[in-house]
Design an enzyme around this catalytic site. Structure first.
Site, mmCIF file in Angstrom:
data_model
loop_
_atom_site.group_PDB
_atom_site.id
_atom_site.type_symbol
_atom_site.label_atom_id
_atom_site.label_comp_id
_atom_site.label_asym_id
_atom_site.label_seq_id
_atom_site.Cartn_x
_atom_site.Cartn_y
_atom_site.Cartn_z
ATOM 1 N N ARG A 27 0.819 -1.213 0.000
ATOM 2 C CA ARG A 27 0.000 0.000 0.000
ATOM 3 C C ARG A 27 0.856 1.268 0.000
ATOM 4 O O ARG A 27 0.361 2.342 -0.339
ATOM 5 C CB ARG A 27 -0.917 0.020 1.236
ATOM 6 C CG ARG A 27 -1.952 -1.091 1.231
ATOM 7 C CD ARG A 27 -2.632 -1.198 2.577
ATOM 8 N NE ARG A 27 -3.491 -0.065 2.857
ATOM 9 C CZ ARG A 27 -4.779 -0.003 2.541
ATOM 10 N NH1 ARG A 27 -5.349 -1.014 1.918
ATOM 11 N NH2 ARG A 27 -5.492 1.055 2.844
ATOM 12 N N TRP A 74 2.258 6.138 6.119
ATOM 13 C CA TRP A 74 2.671 6.941 4.961
ATOM 14 C C TRP A 74 2.519 8.387 5.427
ATOM 15 O O TRP A 74 1.412 8.854 5.676
ATOM 16 C CB TRP A 74 1.765 6.640 3.779
ATOM 17 C CG TRP A 74 2.219 7.230 2.478
ATOM 18 C CD1 TRP A 74 3.069 6.660 1.584
ATOM 19 C CD2 TRP A 74 1.815 8.479 1.904
ATOM 20 N NE1 TRP A 74 3.226 7.487 0.491
ATOM 21 C CE2 TRP A 74 2.467 8.614 0.663
ATOM 22 C CE3 TRP A 74 0.963 9.505 2.322
ATOM 23 C CZ2 TRP A 74 2.307 9.717 -0.163
ATOM 24 C CZ3 TRP A 74 0.802 10.615 1.506
ATOM 25 C CH2 TRP A 74 1.471 10.704 0.266
ATOM 26 N N GLY A 101 -5.765 7.963 7.697
ATOM 27 C CA GLY A 101 -6.626 9.088 7.328
ATOM 28 C C GLY A 101 -6.065 10.394 7.849
ATOM 29 O O GLY A 101 -4.897 10.466 8.264
ATOM 30 N N GLU A 486 -0.213 6.381 -20.259
ATOM 31 C CA GLU A 486 -0.073 5.288 -19.293
ATOM 32 C C GLU A 486 1.346 4.702 -19.343
ATOM 33 O O GLU A 486 1.926 4.394 -18.302
ATOM 34 C CB GLU A 486 -1.145 4.225 -19.580
ATOM 35 C CG GLU A 486 -1.107 2.982 -18.717
ATOM 36 C CD GLU A 486 -1.275 3.218 -17.220
ATOM 37 O OE1 GLU A 486 -1.602 4.347 -16.799
ATOM 38 O OE2 GLU A 486 -1.035 2.269 -16.459
ATOM 39 N N LYS A 490 3.871 4.656 -16.163
ATOM 40 C CA LYS A 490 4.514 3.429 -15.647
ATOM 41 C C LYS A 490 6.003 3.668 -15.457
ATOM 42 O O LYS A 490 6.571 3.321 -14.445
ATOM 43 C CB LYS A 490 4.330 2.235 -16.594
ATOM 44 C CG LYS A 490 2.976 1.597 -16.698
ATOM 45 C CD LYS A 490 2.466 0.940 -15.451
ATOM 46 C CE LYS A 490 1.828 1.876 -14.536
ATOM 47 N NZ LYS A 490 0.575 2.250 -14.331
#
Ligand code: G6P
Length: 613
Positions: A27, A74, A101, A486, A490
């Site tokens: 994540r 994070w 959050g 895209e 990447k």
């Protein structure tokens, strides 16, 4: 972005929590910590860096405990360091808290607590919330910790998923959510809590998705869920279909590579039961009752972020070309702060792999408040966006762990293609013959993607030559323009090489100034309606000594003489091309990043699921 894991039961909590934190590494995070409760009391350990650094910190300690929680942070408020890492103790150390959050009114709450003589160790909004809960607990007669959590959260503005533990009740976890996901795994005499199901799946398939404004009080033998105003609710236990193999590397060096190679299967899964070429029909169960409304719509507004926004740009071409419906594609983050015009007859389509992106969720709420009908195209089943939309179609790509989205993109494009074809057929804007042709061609896409993957070694050889590059330009026209965007995304995400995607003709209006013998230019030059124009654009690059890597259609004998390198892909109908043409660009980015020694699956600063705005 931030990950939560917690456990209460009979087993040793620490290894379960550490393993769970590793499962959540994808994540994105920059520090990690755990809190454990045993005879010695409530202990907190935390460390900047990877979970491995936390593990090293824990080595040799007595960690025996059957209840505990862990967090990957994070950074938002305050830099990533040991102090700002979660969990945070409260002022009198009566409780510890972890949080995903942002508490938007934390500064006001902090001021009030400072006036009362509190002091703070960290710069985080989370520590403020922990102290606020403790303060309410201490100063409200007869309030339990659960009551204090509820009272505090009623004052909070922002988004959160929290877990709180206290020494006063060493057998209990208290969890709550608003806007940030929290999944409860129901075991036998044990419960698991996590930001998503990946840390839970190896222990149980029975999960409860906590809803916004709900508080769960969990011991090893009891789970009680109430709302913020203390009304008891009956949680619904879902069976998750996720298999453990889906979240492991299965012999590949990286999740990203595994996910690129999974695309023949994931695209087939996105179509399964929906595209029935033999019967000449499309079945979209989740949209069945809305297909007339979609076909009658006067405008479609598509919302998304990052790669999902690129899938939206592909869908713009699809809906306009096939169904003749005007489409606007909006960055969710911009849309949510405008005063957008939504008319009766408009349809909003929100695209999101994770289904948790804060900006997309907020944009949906805004569109809802203006009376729009909203469809979701999400990958994660039961996610917040899937639940916030009126109807939709899951992409069924399976879990995507690599931060850079690959199979989720092709699955999104597959589903959007099916939606556009179905709409066009219903409206009569395409002929029966074209409808049937597209269904047959769609069913053939997985094999064609497999064919592209056979070029992996050739792409690796090309990547090796360009590992040195500091910049890259990607060009495409028509439906291959979003693919160029895209491809550039990447590359920059995982290799940290600066890359720009442009519509090929637009190059003359600026980027052409950058072209010299050091500039690699990737051009998607497949045999479609704009082939001749793209060839002219390639000539312009070559005239300035740019080095061209062209994605060409099998059997093109013209381009190999004109450009430096070609990567051939099979011929498909123009409107299906992005499903094929993006694949070599994914491999190219992957190979360059690996050759530059990057952490491909967890690139710096990025998060898989961006749950804050
Ligand atoms: C992050 C991810 C991207 C993703 C974007 C939108 O930036 O790193 O890969 O495209 O969020 O995420 P979503 O889950 O809404 O598709």
């Amino acid at each position: 972005m931030c990950g939560i894991v917690a456990y209460v039961g009979q087993q040793d909590a620490a290894p379960i929590i550490i393993k769970g934190l590793k499962r959540l590494e994808y994540r994105g995070y920059d520090s990690a910590g755990v809190a454990l409760q045993n005879q010695a009391g409530l202990s907190v350990f935390k460390k900047k860096g990877k979970v491995a650094a936390l593990e090293a910190e824990l080595a040799g300690r007595d960690l025996h405990a059957t209840i505990g929680m862990g967090h990957t942070r994070w950074a938002t408020h305050g830099e990533p360091n040991d102090v700002n890492a979660h969990p945070h103790y409260s002022f009198h150390r009566k409780l510890a808290i972890i949080h995903n959050g942002i508490i938007e009114n934390y500064a006001t709450i902090k001021q009030a607590l400072l006036k009362k003589g509190h002091s703070f160790q960290s710069e985080t909004d989370t520590e403020v919330l922990g102290q606020f809960i403790e303060d309410i607990w201490e100063n409200t007669p007869d309030a339990s910790l659960e009551d204090a959590v509820r009272l505090a959260l009623r004052e909070v503005v922002g988004a959160y998923a929290i877990v709180v533990m206290s020494e006063a009740d060493p057998t209990q976890l208290i969890a709550a959510r608003k806007g940030s996901p929290l999944v409860i795994g129901v075991g036998n005499g044990e419960y698991f809590l996590a930001s998503d199901a990946t840390p839970i799946v190896e222990y149980t398939k029975d999960v409860i998705y906590l809803n916004d404004y709900e508080v769960a009080v969990i011991t090893n033998d009891e789970l009680r869920v109430t709302t913020l105003d203390n009304t008891l609710t009956t949680p619904y236990v879902h069976k998750i279909e996720l298999e453990l193999e889906a979240i492991e590397k299965g012999g590949y060096d990286h999740f990203m590579l595994k996910e690129i190679f999974e695309q023949p299967r994931s695209i087939a899964d996105s179509m399964r039961g929906r595209v029935l070429a033999d019967a000449g029909t499309i079945q979209l169960g989740g949209l069945r009752d809305y297909m007339d409304q979609l076909a009658r719509s006067e405008r479609i507004i598509i919302l998304g972020c990052g790669t999902s926004w690129h899938a939206g740009l592909v869908a713009e071409y699809l809906f306009e070309e096939l169904a003749r419906i005007p489409v606007e594609v909006e960055y969710a983050s911009e849309f949510r702060y405008r005063n957008p015009i939504i008319n009766e007859g408009d349809i909003v389509i929100a695209i999101s792999q994770s289904g948790e992106t804060a900006d997309t969720l907020a944009a949906i709420e805004l569109a809802k408040s203006k009376g729009a009908t909203i469809f979701g195209v999400c990958n994660v089943v039961g996610s917040s966006i899937a639940r916030a939309t009126d109807a939709g179609a899951y992409t069924h790509a399976g879990p995507e762990i690599g931060v850079a989205s690959t199979k989720a993109f092709t699955a999104q494009v597959t589903v959007l293609t099916i939606m556009a074809i179905a709409t066009a057929h219903r409206k009569g804007t395409i002929t029966d013959a074209l409808f049937r042709q597209l269904l047959v061609e769609l069913e053939g896409i997985p094999d064609k993607v497999a064919k592209v993957l056979e070029s992996a070694q050739k792409i690796r050889d090309i990547a090796y030559i360009f590992t040195y590059a500091r910049n890259f330009i990607y060009l495409g026209r028509g439906m291959n323009f979003p693919v160029a965007l895209e491809g550039a995304l990447k590359l920059k995400e995982i290799s940290y090489i600066h890359a720009e995607g442009y519509p090929a003709a637009e190059m003359k209006h600026g980027p052409i100034a950058l072209i010299d013998e050091d500039m690699p230019v990737v051009v998607i030059a497949t045999k479609d309606g704009s082939y001749e124009k793209v060839v002219s654009n390639i000539q312009e690059v070559k005239a300035r000594k740019g080095r061209v890597i062209a994605i060409t259609t099998e059997g093109d004998t013209n381009l190999p003489d004109m450009v430096d390198f070609t990567i051939e892909i099979p011929k498909v109908h123009d409107v299906l091309m992005p499903l094929i043409s993006v694949v070599p660009l994914q491999l190219l980015a992957y190979d360059i990043a690996v050759m530059r020694g990057r952490n491909v699956d967890q690139p710096r600063n990025l998060a898989k699921s961006v749950t804050v705005e």
